[in-house]
Design an enzyme around this catalytic site. Structure first.
Site, short mmCIF file in Angstrom:
data_model
loop_
_atom_site.label_atom_id
_atom_site.label_comp_id
_atom_site.label_asym_id
_atom_site.label_seq_id
_atom_site.Cartn_x
_atom_site.Cartn_y
_atom_site.Cartn_z
N LYS A 126 0.86 -1.19 0.00
CA LYS A 126 0.00 0.00 0.00
C LYS A 126 0.89 1.24 0.00
O LYS A 126 1.53 1.56 0.99
CB LYS A 126 -0.94 0.08 1.20
CG LYS A 126 -2.00 1.17 0.93
CD LYS A 126 -2.61 1.81 2.14
CE LYS A 126 -2.01 3.05 2.67
NZ LYS A 126 -1.99 4.25 1.81
N GLU B 15 9.09 16.14 15.66
CA GLU B 15 9.55 15.92 14.29
C GLU B 15 8.80 16.90 13.38
O GLU B 15 7.57 16.87 13.30
CB GLU B 15 9.26 14.48 13.85
CG GLU B 15 9.76 14.20 12.45
CD GLU B 15 9.52 12.77 12.00
OE1 GLU B 15 8.38 12.30 12.10
OE2 GLU B 15 10.47 12.13 11.52
N GLU C 84 9.16 1.41 11.08
CA GLU C 84 10.21 2.43 10.96
C GLU C 84 9.49 3.76 11.06
O GLU C 84 8.68 4.10 10.19
CB GLU C 84 10.91 2.36 9.60
CG GLU C 84 11.56 1.05 9.25
CD GLU C 84 12.79 0.74 10.07
OE1 GLU C 84 13.23 1.58 10.87
OE2 GLU C 84 13.31 -0.38 9.90
N CYS D 177 13.19 10.82 7.55
CA CYS D 177 13.12 10.37 8.96
C CYS D 177 14.47 10.46 9.64
O CYS D 177 14.53 10.55 10.86
CB CYS D 177 12.51 8.98 9.05
SG CYS D 177 13.23 7.82 7.91
#
Ligand code: NAP
Ligand code: MG
Length: 500
Positions: A193, A402, A269, A304
């Site tokens: 996906k 973040e 992750e 990331c």
């Protein structure tokens, strides 16, 4: 004279002509979603609608799982000779190389990423990654146990029949490669996906996989929304493992889906708030600045492992910051099709609003906005230029959360101990960069930084041979890249022989 492979006009012409796959790929066929629903995908660099993509939901997931399981049980992929799977996957890598330019243009069109990176990094690294995992297929051995002369334990690795891969939008092709490479290599059937913003390159890879000889049903791509396609994958009893990359928030949901259904293996992750630690003996600050700027701003900070915190010894902060600002001026932001631009557009309006919001929060929180880059010619997309905050303290929002945009927070520290404490003062632990010329400090401090990867005197994620994943809330359950990545998709089985 530019040494670029293509001109802006050539890229723009290719982008308007490139074929835009929009149907799901299930059981070896391109098909509409069962409901017939679609969703729009845009070019974030100019906000134009570029395609209507099949919107898959529970019915399509179920169909793909049945097809995947059927093919798995037939053994055509799961039981074929390792050499055969290797040959097919190496062919897939070659086809990616063959269609490199098309794939790069499609990736840039849908994501706003600079064409320069798509051509030189994303596409070729995806091909090399799949090739690397293909090469490993006939080079990894199962084991026998040290159980003495009266018994023999054989430990075999068996593919999990149906695995799913749920992807982010920041590296659509590379994250696909990191996951399908090892999953297909071990013999699993794989359902992908893609992120809703970036479906088209995954669909293009599905066509190439079929051309390479991946049997029908082994590899499906289900574009769709997180709440429909994503959740249905998480909740499906026929899926034995999910490998996810994205936000920590959605990662947690996959753990809940697993807990509430069949305890499917779940590998996450997730986000990061990665430090770039520059100690007082870092040496050539101009070189350090080149790494720090690349670490913070590459891929528009939508990374990331972005080093969004520059933690620097107070007595050299001003000098380093001068070099950092000078280097940042080289990171031209603008139309992603212009091969001279190092930075393109953010992915979406939502991400644009989020990043602009953090920049406001930084100012209101008392940090000093010390540099904002310029945006070059563009057609009204979601551009944010590199932004640097000085005088950031570790408790500020921009030092904790973040941002996933081109925003660097500079934090000054007095000594090594404070640098380590501040670097580790986060709920994340994905990557850290460390600059020192002292080999003893480098070793000891690298070991004390809480991160899945620590790069010394560079910003790096290692290479395909090194495992990638996070400590703390940056990850869960396994690693991408390296031989450890295969483990995500296999069960270890003990076969025990009593020889007494
Ligand atoms: P996200 O929501 O975590 O999306 C990752 C994947 O999960 C996408 O395929 C997404 O589908 C799917 N998903 C979303 N909601 C779901 C749900 N309820 N159930 C099952 N699957 C679901 O990430 P995002 O929305 O793209 O970005 C949000 C933030 O995540 C970013 O601002 C950034 O901070 C972080 N992020 C981190 C990474 C990373 O590499 N660590 C990558 C991307 C984003 P949809 O695309 O339909 O939402
Ligand atoms: Mg989302």
């Amino acid at each position: 004279m530019s040494d670029n492979e293509f001109t802006y006009n050539e890229i723009a012409a290719m982008a308007s002509a490139v074929s835009r796959p929009s149907q799901a790929f299930i059981g070896g066929q391109f098909t509409n979603s069962a409901s017939g629903k679609t969703f729009e995908t845009i070019n974030p660099a100019d906000r134009s609608v570029i395609a209507n993509i099949a919107s898959c939901d529970a019915a399509d997931v179920d169909l793909a799982v049945r097809s995947a399981r059927h093919t798995f049980d037939s053994g055509v992929w799961s039981q074929c000779h390792p050499n055969e799977r290797k040959a097919v996957l190496k062919r897939l890598a070659q086809l990616i190389d063959r269609d490199r330019v098309d794939l790069a243009v499609l990736e840039s069109l849908e994501s706003g990423k600079p064409i320069r990176d798509c051509l030189n990094i994303d596409v070729p690294e995806t091909a090399r990654c799949i090739e690397w995992f293909a090469e490993g297929i006939d080079k990894i051995y199962d084991q026998s146990s040290p159980s003495g002369g009266q018994a023999l334990g054989i430990i075999v690795r068996e593919p999990i029949p149906v695995v799913a891969v749920v992807l982010p939008w920041n590296f659509p092709l590379m994250m696909l490669g990191w996951k399908i490479g090892p999953a297909l290599a071990v013999g699993s059937s794989v359902i992908v996906k893609p992120a809703e913003q970036t479906s088209m390159t995954a669909l293009r890879i599905a066509a190439l996989a079929a051309e390479a000889g991946v049997p029908d049903g082994v590899f499906s791509v289900l574009p769709g929304l997180g709440e429909t396609a994503g959740q249905s994958i998480g909740m499906h009893h026929g899926i034995g493992a999910v490998s996810f990359t994205g936000s920590t928030e959605v990662g947690r949901m996959f753990l809940r889906y697993s807990a509430d259904t069949n305890l499917k293996r779940t590998v996450l992750e997730c986000g990061g708030k990665n430090p770039c630690v520059v100690l007082s003996d870092a040496g050539d600050l101009e070189a350090v600045a080149r790494h720090a700027v690349n670490a913070a701003f590459w891929n528009m900070g939508q990374n990331c492992t972005a080093n969004s915190r520059l933690i620097v010894s107070r007595n050299m902060k001003d000098e380093l910051l001068e070099h950092v600002i000078a280097e940042t001026r080289n990171w031209t932001t603008g139309n992603p099709y212009d091969p001279d631009n190092l930075l393109g557009s953010l992915i979406s309006e939502e991400q644009y609003d989020k990043v602009r919001g953090y920049i406001r929060t930084g100012i209101e929180g008392g940090a000093t906005l010390t540099f904002e880059g310029a945006i070059g010619a563009n057609a009204g997309g979601y551009f944010v230029a590199p932004t640097i905050f000085d005088n950031v303290t570790p408790d500020m929002v921009i030092a904790q959360e973040e941002i996933f945009g081109p925003v660097m927070a500079v934090i000054s520290v007095d000594d090594d101990e404070e640098a380590i404490r501040v670097a580790n003062d986060t709920s994340y632990g994905l990557q850290a960069s460390l600059f020192t010329r002292d080999v003893t400090r480098a070793h000891t401090i690298a070991r004390r930084l809480q991160a899945g990867t620590v790069s010394v005197n560079s910003y790096s994620e290692g290479d395909i041979t090194t495992p990638f994943g996070g400590f703390k809330q940056s990850g869960f359950g396994g690693r991408d890249k390296s031989i450890y990545a295969y483990d995500q998709y296999v069960e270890k089985k003990t076969v025990w022989f009593d020889l007494s």
